[in-house]
Write a protein that holds these residues in place. Structure first.
Motif, PDB file in Angstrom:
ATOM      1  N   LEU A  96     -10.574  26.576   3.042  1.00 57.38           N
ATOM      2  CA  LEU A  96     -11.599  27.419   3.656  1.00 57.38           C
ATOM      3  C   LEU A  96     -12.140  26.769   4.918  1.00 57.38           C
ATOM      4  CD1 LEU A  96     -13.449  29.893   3.654  1.00 57.38           C
ATOM      5  CD2 LEU A  96     -14.997  28.645   2.131  1.00 57.38           C
TER       6      LEU A  96
ATOM      7  N   ARG B 226     -11.983  28.068   8.773  1.00 61.75           N
ATOM      8  CA  ARG B 226     -13.221  28.217   9.547  1.00 61.75           C
ATOM      9  C   ARG B 226     -13.112  27.499  10.896  1.00 61.75           C
ATOM     10  NH1 ARG B 226     -16.669  26.861   5.771  1.00 61.75           N
ATOM     11  NH2 ARG B 226     -17.330  28.959   5.186  1.00 61.75           N
TER      12      ARG B 226
ATOM     13  N   GLN C 236      -5.394  32.846  -2.843  1.00 59.41           N
ATOM     14  CA  GLN C 236      -6.730  32.294  -2.599  1.00 59.41           C
ATOM     15  C   GLN C 236      -6.989  32.132  -1.103  1.00 59.41           C
ATOM     16  OE1 GLN C 236      -7.491  28.399  -4.393  1.00 59.41           O
ATOM     17  NE2 GLN C 236      -8.759  27.874  -2.612  1.00 59.41           N
ATOM     18  N   ILE C 237      -5.999  31.615  -0.368  1.00 61.26           N
ATOM     19  CA  ILE C 237      -6.188  31.381   1.062  1.00 61.26           C
ATOM     20  C   ILE C 237      -6.412  32.693   1.798  1.00 61.26           C
ATOM     21  CG2 ILE C 237      -4.968  30.622   3.155  1.00 61.26           C
ATOM     22  CD1 ILE C 237      -3.730  28.394   1.306  1.00 61.26           C
TER      23      ILE C 237
ATOM     24  N   SER D 170      -7.728  35.374   0.473  1.00 61.99           N
ATOM     25  CA  SER D 170      -9.079  35.785   0.095  1.00 61.99           C
ATOM     26  C   SER D 170     -10.120  35.048   0.930  1.00 61.99           C
ATOM     27  CB  SER D 170      -9.307  35.520  -1.400  1.00 61.99           C
ATOM     28  OG  SER D 170     -10.622  35.841  -1.778  1.00 61.99           O
ATOM     29  N   GLU D 171      -9.909  33.755   1.149  1.00 59.59           N
ATOM     30  CA  GLU D 171     -10.834  32.974   1.972  1.00 59.59           C
ATOM     31  C   GLU D 171     -10.851  33.483   3.408  1.00 59.59           C
ATOM     32  OE1 GLU D 171     -10.404  28.753  -0.497  1.00 59.59           O
ATOM     33  OE2 GLU D 171      -9.285  29.077   1.357  1.00 59.59           O
TER      34      GLU D 171
ATOM     35  N   SER E 230     -12.893  36.495   3.535  1.00 58.61           N
ATOM     36  CA  SER E 230     -14.327  36.194   3.421  1.00 58.61           C
ATOM     37  C   SER E 230     -14.932  35.822   4.761  1.00 58.61           C
ATOM     38  CB  SER E 230     -14.555  35.063   2.417  1.00 58.61           C
ATOM     39  OG  SER E 230     -14.216  33.792   2.964  1.00 58.61           O
TER      40      SER E 230
ATOM     41  N   SER F 127     -11.022  42.051  -2.127  1.00 64.77           N
ATOM     42  CA  SER F 127     -11.477  41.779  -0.759  1.00 64.77           C
ATOM     43  C   SER F 127     -12.244  42.965  -0.179  1.00 64.77           C
ATOM     44  CB  SER F 127     -10.275  41.441   0.133  1.00 64.77           C
ATOM     45  OG  SER F 127      -9.744  40.181  -0.202  1.00 64.77           O
TER      46      SER F 127
END
Length: 381
Positions: A161, A165, A203-204, A206-207, A210, A244
């Protein structure tokens, strides 16, 4: 829907017409039905419900900044080891120079995915994105698959995450969908055992969602996977997209099936496989995806993998996006793709128009930039 030859398609068609979600068993029947005309009509119904006659494309550039990779995926013919004569490895400054060499007016999307280089430091990737944004602020940088993000998290010693970012702050606009291959662990152990795990890939993404970043999703098919494993792959994507959309208001833009290319890789050699996926398998795969992935805005017919002629046919099989101009593509072509290295914007427009559809130029965010109404047809079409 009238005149279905497969009686088992009738209740499925009723659900599609009513906008209801299909079960896993119903999705699997779509893969097995012999009523291909009925399948095509259902997929086209779903596509036209979402987009009418519109078919999207992007004026894009594809750039692989290195083919040096330590992962060893058995389906890959692209990767090279350090010191090989065919290896290349651009510095951040050379990446900017390569973009300048290939640049054409109107390009909006720069798509980058490359090998997992064993030695580049974390700052190399940040410098690359920053340099591109500084030199070409109009370009939307779509780069780094989830597999690459996992690789970068090890290099940077940061959670995935945080890697996302920092890349986003440097100028990363969107993520491509590569590295998904097939989620089934049985298959993954044989084709990509050293790559990001299936749950980590999900997961990645989904991150990324986000953070407000929109992504794509792929599936590599036509090798050792079963039909059940293809549908399981789509099912996991459908579930993630539900999550998501509910939590972040957005997620995947497009699902992109990638046909296995059978040349120059150890998987094909071990299987004794020299034949390509069939046109009907490609079309069926696209149609099932369009019907089953009811929460995905777009299903992409990737002309690099299945050729421009079949991509044109696929516009009746649920496809609403055909990718873009690309300029130069090396990953699929290294494994035997017989398509051109690039297509012109005019060629993409003609491809769509001659299929009776409305070409729509988009950017990486699927903002509509221009439409190109049809200009009639000729006997040569």
């Amino acid at each position: 829907m009238d005149a279905l030859r497969d009686p088992a398609l009738k209740p499925i068609a009723a659900k599609v017409e009513a906008g209801e979600r299909l079960s896993f068993e119903e999705g699997l029947h779509l893969f097995k039905t012999r009523d291909l005309n009925g399948l095509m009509r259902l997929a086209n119904l779903q596509k036209e419900r979402l987009h009418g006659d519109k078919v999207y494309f992007v004026h894009s550039m594809r750039l692989e900044f290195t083919n040096i990779c330590y992962v060893g995926c058995t389906f890959c013919a692209f990767a090279a080891h350090k010191g090989e004569a065919r290896a290349w490895d651009y510095s951040p400054a050379e990446v900017v120079q390569e973009v300048g060499r290939r640049y054409l007016p109107g390009i909006t999307e720069l798509h980058m995915s490359s090998g997992h280089h064993p030695n580049h430091p974390w700052e190399y990737y940040l410098d690359m994105v920053r340099g591109l944004r500084a030199a070409y602020p109009e370009l939307q940088v779509k780069a780094f698959t989830a597999a690459e993000i996992k690789h970068l998290s090890r290099i940077a010693r940061r959670p995935t995450l945080e890697v996302l970012r920092e890349l986003q702050a440097a100028g990363l606009a969107a993520m491509p969908g590569g590295g998904a291959e097939i989620f089934a662990e049985r298959v993954r152990r044989q084709v990509a055992k050293n790559k990001v795990k299936s749950d980590e890939w999900l997961q990645i993404h989904s991150e990324a969602h986000s953070l407000g970043m929109r992504t794509n999703a792929t599936m590599l098919y036509g090798h050792i996977e079963t039909l059940e494993e293809r549908l399981d792959h789509m099912h996991r994507l459908r579930e993630l997209q539900d999550d998501s959309l509910a939590r972040f208001g957005g997620g995947f833009h497009a699902f992109i099936p990638l046909a296995f290319q059978p040349l120059g890789n150890t998987l094909a050699q071990n299987l004794g496989k020299t034949d390509y996926t069939t046109g009907l398998d490609d079309l069926r795969n696209l149609a099932v995806a369009r019907i089953y992935l009811d929460n995905f805005p777009h299903i992409k017919g990737y002309w690099v993998m299945i050729g421009s002629e079949l991509t044109q046919v696929s516009l009746d099989w649920g496809v609403s996006d055909i990718d873009g101009t690309i300029q130069e593509e090396h990953i699929a072509h290294a494994a035997g793709a017989t398509s051109p290295m690039k297509l012109s914007e005019e060629g993409l427009i003609r491809m769509i128009q001659r299929a009776g559809r409305l070409p729509v130029l988009r950017d990486a965010y699927y903002n509509e930039l221009a439409q190109f109404p049809g200009v009639g047809s000729s006997a040569a079409d």
